[in-house]
Design an enzyme around this catalytic site. Sequence first.
Site, short mmCIF file in Angstrom:
data_model
loop_
_atom_site.label_atom_id
_atom_site.label_comp_id
_atom_site.label_asym_id
_atom_site.label_seq_id
_atom_site.Cartn_x
_atom_site.Cartn_y
_atom_site.Cartn_z
N GLU A 150 -22.91 46.96 -5.88
CA GLU A 150 -23.31 45.74 -5.51
C GLU A 150 -21.87 44.73 -5.11
OE1 GLU A 150 -25.37 43.21 -5.96
OE2 GLU A 150 -27.41 44.13 -6.15
N GLY A 195 -41.33 49.11 -0.23
CA GLY A 195 -40.97 50.94 0.90
C GLY A 195 -39.73 51.06 1.38
N ARG A 225 -27.57 39.77 -12.74
CA ARG A 225 -27.88 40.96 -13.25
C ARG A 225 -29.22 40.34 -13.71
NH1 ARG A 225 -29.74 45.40 -15.51
NH2 ARG A 225 -29.64 46.44 -17.64
N GLY A 226 -30.65 41.17 -13.40
CA GLY A 226 -31.72 40.19 -13.80
C GLY A 226 -31.90 40.33 -14.71
N THR A 262 -30.63 36.52 -16.18
CA THR A 262 -30.95 34.83 -14.96
C THR A 262 -31.37 35.19 -13.92
OG1 THR A 262 -29.26 36.27 -13.39
CG2 THR A 262 -28.33 35.40 -14.89
#
Length: 158
Positions: free
Chosen positions: A81, A47, A15-16, A19
């Site tokens: 994910e 892209g 989870r950006g 962390t």
Amino acid sequence: MSISHKKHDVFISFRGEDTRKTFIVHLHHALMKENIDAFVDNNLKRGDEVWDSLVEAIKDSHMSLVVFSKYYATSKWCLNELLKILECRELQGQVVIPVFYNIDPSHVRHQRESYEIAFGKYERESRNDESLKKKVSDWKKALKDAANISGWDSSNFR
């Protein structure tokens, strides 16, 4: 005997917001220092379709590190994910190692505390949506299954 040729050594699921600028940057640096190719989502080509690229990176990795943190379960992306990672574990024999970063593994396994709150929200959203109900059930099972894999608990390490 066939040798598997994968593009990445490790896929890191995390989870950006929890962390990315703390634990993940140090983990990624340490792996690179040992010549281990670790895929993190900032390696995406501009892209490209994000989800398709992530799925390809998961499938094209020898192993996955799943970094569970306090708010991991608030991200449907992370939960999806995890489903793909566990599918690759089952179908391709991919090695999966959970890392419990500042969270008790039992909170992940049994969806307690912040995980319980996230799933309460998902369950409310899914009241009139059968496909989301199924997805929520799949996510819960995946969290339990992943938390039952032997991994690392950050409370035991510096």
